[in-house]
Design a protein around this motif. Structure first.
Motif, mmCIF file in Angstrom:
data_model
loop_
_atom_site.group_PDB
_atom_site.id
_atom_site.type_symbol
_atom_site.label_atom_id
_atom_site.label_comp_id
_atom_site.label_asym_id
_atom_site.label_seq_id
_atom_site.Cartn_x
_atom_site.Cartn_y
_atom_site.Cartn_z
ATOM 1 N N ASP A 195 0.853 -1.183 0.000
ATOM 2 C CA ASP A 195 0.000 0.000 0.000
ATOM 3 C C ASP A 195 0.891 1.235 0.000
ATOM 4 O O ASP A 195 1.869 1.300 0.749
ATOM 5 C CB ASP A 195 -0.920 -0.010 1.223
ATOM 6 N N ALA A 196 0.553 2.213 -0.835
ATOM 7 C CA ALA A 196 1.379 3.414 -0.943
ATOM 8 C C ALA A 196 1.406 4.195 0.360
ATOM 9 O O ALA A 196 2.445 4.755 0.734
ATOM 10 C CB ALA A 196 0.849 4.296 -2.072
ATOM 11 N N THR A 197 0.287 4.238 1.074
ATOM 12 C CA THR A 197 0.252 4.962 2.350
ATOM 13 C C THR A 197 1.083 4.246 3.402
ATOM 14 O O THR A 197 1.769 4.891 4.210
ATOM 15 C CB THR A 197 -1.202 5.106 2.832
ATOM 16 N N GLU A 247 -6.499 9.573 6.216
ATOM 17 C CA GLU A 247 -6.540 8.764 4.998
ATOM 18 C C GLU A 247 -7.599 7.677 5.099
ATOM 19 O O GLU A 247 -8.323 7.404 4.127
ATOM 20 C CB GLU A 247 -5.156 8.133 4.757
ATOM 21 N N ARG A 286 -10.846 7.251 2.613
ATOM 22 C CA ARG A 286 -11.127 6.024 1.858
ATOM 23 C C ARG A 286 -12.504 5.474 2.187
ATOM 24 O O ARG A 286 -13.181 4.914 1.311
ATOM 25 C CB ARG A 286 -10.051 4.967 2.150
ATOM 26 N N GLU A 315 -7.956 3.846 -9.724
ATOM 27 C CA GLU A 315 -6.579 3.368 -9.835
ATOM 28 C C GLU A 315 -5.821 3.662 -8.540
ATOM 29 O O GLU A 315 -5.784 4.800 -8.071
ATOM 30 C CB GLU A 315 -5.873 4.065 -11.000
ATOM 31 N N PRO A 316 -5.228 2.625 -7.909
ATOM 32 C CA PRO A 316 -4.519 2.861 -6.643
ATOM 33 C C PRO A 316 -3.279 3.724 -6.834
ATOM 34 O O PRO A 316 -2.669 3.742 -7.905
ATOM 35 C CB PRO A 316 -4.144 1.437 -6.195
ATOM 36 N N THR A 317 -2.928 4.441 -5.791
ATOM 37 C CA THR A 317 -1.725 5.284 -5.830
ATOM 38 C C THR A 317 -0.482 4.413 -5.947
ATOM 39 O O THR A 317 -0.321 3.462 -5.175
ATOM 40 C CB THR A 317 -1.632 6.134 -4.558
ATOM 41 N N ARG A 348 3.056 2.816 -5.446
ATOM 42 C CA ARG A 348 3.982 2.788 -4.320
ATOM 43 C C ARG A 348 5.301 3.442 -4.710
ATOM 44 O O ARG A 348 5.723 3.383 -5.857
ATOM 45 C CB ARG A 348 4.235 1.345 -3.891
#
Length: 313
Positions: free
Chosen positions: A181-183, A216, A220, A288-290, A292
């Motif tokens: 996960d980017a976060t 965050e 979400r 689209e997911p951020t 990584r």
């Protein structure tokens, strides 16, 4: 169809053949959970389209789905026996195994939010533990007693790697790959920077990062609430199609055309088209997911991304 001995033997032989192929593939690929690794961009897009972004390893997956797989084999065999549709039995088995994927399109997104919320809670507790002056590695080990269940396995493996002599940076990167996960990469980047610079203020930085993670998670959840309408439509379309499929097997007028070889090919083609439409409907409700930033290039290169993060801090 009359249920005779030949049909029963043929059905049992088919079930045994499918089970044999499954066992052979598991033996060739290995049954133990693979170590964390960076997935390619194509793999990430495919998993996102199928709604299987962060799935457990084969051992955990089998423990969760063994009962459903057994029911799928039995159900598929019964449909084959009583409808004379080999492909109907196959479609039935696939539907039973894939029921969670078919009827709960938002399960993966909900699971990812729960994991991120668990990361936020873990980081906040880690900040409290580190306040007393314990080292970061010791703080992580102590956090095992209170780590949230959603990431307990990942944190346990992180502690095991460091106890086995892994360099902390490598252990943290493997931890980031498992979270995927980017976060969560922001958390790992802070831990890696502390390995390179054992300065003061880590506890305060962890607490501020936890606050950011909390915002965050809320964002979400709001996004997922907006996605519920298309996902509800997706669920009702699925229920309607499965109902029509079930009723068609009970109607002799509908079943006759599918008893031929061409009819069976049409049936399996319709099943494939149904899955394709399901994937298309899911993509309409997917963002689209951020990407990584703890990428494979960063691992092989000169840690340029972390350097930029450190300079910005």
């Amino acid at each position: 169809m009359n249920l005779d001995l030949d049909s029963l033997v043929a059905a049992l032989a088919a079930v045994a053949a499918v089970a044999g192929v499954f066992i052979a593939v598991a033996g060739l690929m290995g049954w133990a959970d693979r170590p964390a690794r960076r997935r390619s961009r194509a793999q990430q897009k495919l998993r996102a389209a199928l709604g299987t972004g962060n799935q457990p390893g084969p051992v955990v997956w089998w423990a969760r789905t063994s009962t459903r797989i057994t029911a799928a084999l039995v159900g598929g065999m019964l449909v084959w026996l009583f409808s004379s549709w080999p492909m109907g039995g196959l479609v039935t088995a696939v539907v039973i195994v894939g029921l969670p994927w078919l009827l709960n399109p938002g399960a993966n997104a909900t699971r990812e939010i729960a994991r991120l919320e668990a990361v936020e809670e873990w980081v906040r507790r880690l900040s409290d533990i580190h306040t007393v002056g314990v080292s970061l590695e010791a703080s992580i080990q102590r956090s095992l007693h209170t780590v949230p269940a959603a990431i307990k396995d990942e944190v346990t493996r992180l502690v095991s790697r460091m106890s086995a002599g892994w360099h902390p940076t490598d252990a943290y990167r493997a931890f980031a790959d498992e979270l995927n996960d980017a976060t969560a990469d922001e958390v790992v980047a802070l831990l890696i920077l502390h390995v390179e610079d054992r300065g003061a203020g880590l506890s305060r930085a962890l607490n501020e990062l936890a606050s950011g993670l909390s915002h965050e998670v809320l964002a979400r959840r709001e996004i997922e609430a907006d996605r519920q309408k298309p996902r509800t439509n997706d669920r009702w379309v699925t229920i309607f199609c499965l109902t029509i499929f079930g009723l068609s097997m009970l109607s002799s007028a509908w079943a006759v055309p599918y008893s031929t070889v061409m009819g069976q090919l049409v049936l399996i083609t319709l099943g494939i088209a149904f899955v394709v439409v399901k994937i298309w409907m899911r993509r309409m409700a997917m963002i689209e997911p951020t990407p990584r930033f703890l990428s494979a290039q960063d691992r092989a290169g000169g840690d340029t991304t972390l350097t930029l993060v450190k300079e910005a801090a």
